[in-house]
Design a protein around this motif. Structure first.
Motif, PDB file in Angstrom:
ATOM      1  N   ARG A   1      38.499  30.061  31.193  1.00 34.38           N
ATOM      2  CA  ARG A   1      39.874  29.761  32.026  1.00 34.38           C
ATOM      3  C   ARG A   1      40.903  29.350  30.963  1.00 34.38           C
ATOM      4  O   ARG A   1      42.076  29.496  31.236  1.00 34.38           O
ATOM      5  CB  ARG A   1      39.438  28.858  33.108  1.00 34.38           C
TER       6      ARG A   1
ATOM      7  N   SER B   1      38.097  39.606  37.859  1.00 32.37           N
ATOM      8  CA  SER B   1      38.014  37.990  38.192  1.00 32.37           C
ATOM      9  C   SER B   1      37.599  37.297  37.020  1.00 32.37           C
ATOM     10  O   SER B   1      37.126  37.494  35.944  1.00 32.37           O
ATOM     11  CB  SER B   1      37.286  37.900  39.311  1.00 32.37           C
TER      12      SER B   1
ATOM     13  N   GLN C   1      48.496  37.359  35.849  1.00 31.39           N
ATOM     14  CA  GLN C   1      47.680  37.149  36.850  1.00 31.39           C
ATOM     15  C   GLN C   1      48.305  37.625  38.333  1.00 31.39           C
ATOM     16  O   GLN C   1      49.382  37.103  38.418  1.00 31.39           O
ATOM     17  CB  GLN C   1      46.918  35.775  37.247  1.00 31.39           C
ATOM     18  N   ASP C   2      47.595  38.279  39.099  1.00 37.57           N
ATOM     19  CA  ASP C   2      47.853  38.559  40.392  1.00 37.57           C
ATOM     20  C   ASP C   2      47.912  37.447  41.057  1.00 37.57           C
ATOM     21  O   ASP C   2      46.917  36.779  41.522  1.00 37.57           O
ATOM     22  CB  ASP C   2      47.054  39.826  41.117  1.00 37.57           C
TER      23      ASP C   2
ATOM     24  N   MET D   1      47.942  33.952  29.168  1.00 34.94           N
ATOM     25  CA  MET D   1      48.894  34.065  29.907  1.00 34.94           C
ATOM     26  C   MET D   1      50.477  33.652  29.430  1.00 34.94           C
ATOM     27  O   MET D   1      51.364  34.350  29.773  1.00 34.94           O
ATOM     28  CB  MET D   1      48.722  33.749  31.299  1.00 34.94           C
TER      29      MET D   1
ATOM     30  N   GLN E   1      44.375  36.661  42.457  1.00 33.60           N
ATOM     31  CA  GLN E   1      43.843  35.598  41.438  1.00 33.60           C
ATOM     32  C   GLN E   1      43.098  36.280  40.375  1.00 33.60           C
ATOM     33  O   GLN E   1      42.798  35.577  39.438  1.00 33.60           O
ATOM     34  CB  GLN E   1      43.057  34.141  41.992  1.00 33.60           C
ATOM     35  N   HIS E   2      43.110  37.622  40.415  1.00 31.03           N
ATOM     36  CA  HIS E   2      42.637  38.703  39.206  1.00 31.03           C
ATOM     37  C   HIS E   2      43.627  38.536  38.245  1.00 31.03           C
ATOM     38  O   HIS E   2      44.791  38.489  38.251  1.00 31.03           O
ATOM     39  CB  HIS E   2      42.177  40.058  39.902  1.00 31.03           C
ATOM     40  N   TYR E   3      42.980  38.830  37.087  1.00 29.18           N
ATOM     41  CA  TYR E   3      43.654  38.885  35.833  1.00 29.18           C
ATOM     42  C   TYR E   3      43.637  40.418  35.229  1.00 29.18           C
ATOM     43  O   TYR E   3      43.083  41.136  35.309  1.00 29.18           O
ATOM     44  CB  TYR E   3      42.959  38.243  34.623  1.00 29.18           C
TER      45      TYR E   3
END
Length: 260
Positions: free
Chosen positions: A47, A31, A61-62, A54, A66-68
């Motif tokens: 962030r 997260s 990111q899922d 990204m 919202q996890h990376y």
């Protein structure tokens, strides 16, 4: 006059980005809070770095959680990393000859914490080219010759860990039942090879054998793929002896490189 970034600021930004990437060592997903805690950066900076990474494919990111996680660009780069023995270079002549002999596509792959990564793919122009596994790409642990072969030779605890993850059903021939898959892995360990028929794509099959290093531990797998009628005869692999000969040739090259 507009202020420009100093070399020191640029180096600091790179260092921070690398710390974000390094925070994923041993972790499949994180997260924002977990990345922030691991790097010691503030949430806003973390962030922004994640979004920048990204945009270039180094972080993904899922959308649901919202996890990376690490992105495809990392795997693409990893496929070109040469270890101390430069496994790809050592195997290339053997794989090229193998692909020509069987008129198919030959693969070199390694196990990586539940993933099986394709390090190289060699195609003979006289046969059908198999596209299902790109260099740097992975296959589900329960589908294909090399994934099941390499999983079969892991420690029991690692096998149990991987089998707790959902199994993919790429075709109706893919084994998704845990008990059936465990029995299949035991059979693979006993015979020392795997013939995967139609479980990645209908009409195509793959034969995989292990390659062992100086300590007899399995270093990688080599496999060949092609049309099922050309790969299987009377429920047996057509090219098993040729594959085992190729694996032995790579093993000799590995051991010779280790002595130099």
């Amino acid at each position: 006059m507009a202020e420009t970034d100093s070399p020191t600021q640029n180096v600091r930004a790179v260092t921070r980005a690398l710390s974000v990437l390094s925070s994923f060592s041993g972790k499949s997903v994180q997260s924002l809070a977990e990345v922030t805690n691991a790097t010691g950066l503030d949430k806003g900076t973390t962030r922004r770095l994640l979004l920048t990474l990204m945009s270039s494919g180094f972080i993904a990111q899922d959308p649901a959680t919202q996890h990376y996680r690490l992105g495809r660009a990392i795997r693409d780069l990893a496929a070109n990393v040469a270890d101390d023995l430069d496994l790809r270079s050592l195997a290339l002549p053997v794989l090229t000859e193998l692909a020509g002999d069987v008129h198919g596509t030959a693969f070199l792959s390694v196990y990586d914490e539940g993933d099986v990564v394709c390090l190289d793919r060699i195609h003979d122009m006289k046969g059908i080219e198999v596209h299902w596994w790109a260099v740097g790409g992975t296959l589900p642990y329960n589908c294909g010759g090399a994934p099941k072969l390499l999983l079969a030779f892991q420690e029991p605890a690692e096998i149990e860990r991987v089998l707790r993850q959902p199994a993919a059903a790429l075709t109706p021939k893919s084994i998704t039942d845990k008990a059936e898959l465990k029995a299949s892995l035991a059979k693979i360990r006993e015979r020392g090879w795997e013939l995967a028929v139609d479980d990645v794509a209908l009409g195509l099959s793959a034969l995989a054998v292990p390659v062992r290093g100086r300590d007899d531990a399995i270093v990688c797998s080599i496999s060949i793929a092609g049309l099922t009628p050309q790969m299987v005869a009377r429920n047996k692999p057509v090219h098993l002896a040729r594959m085992q000969s190729a694996a032995a040739a790579i093993e000799r090259r590995l051991k010779g490189a280790g002595r130099s």
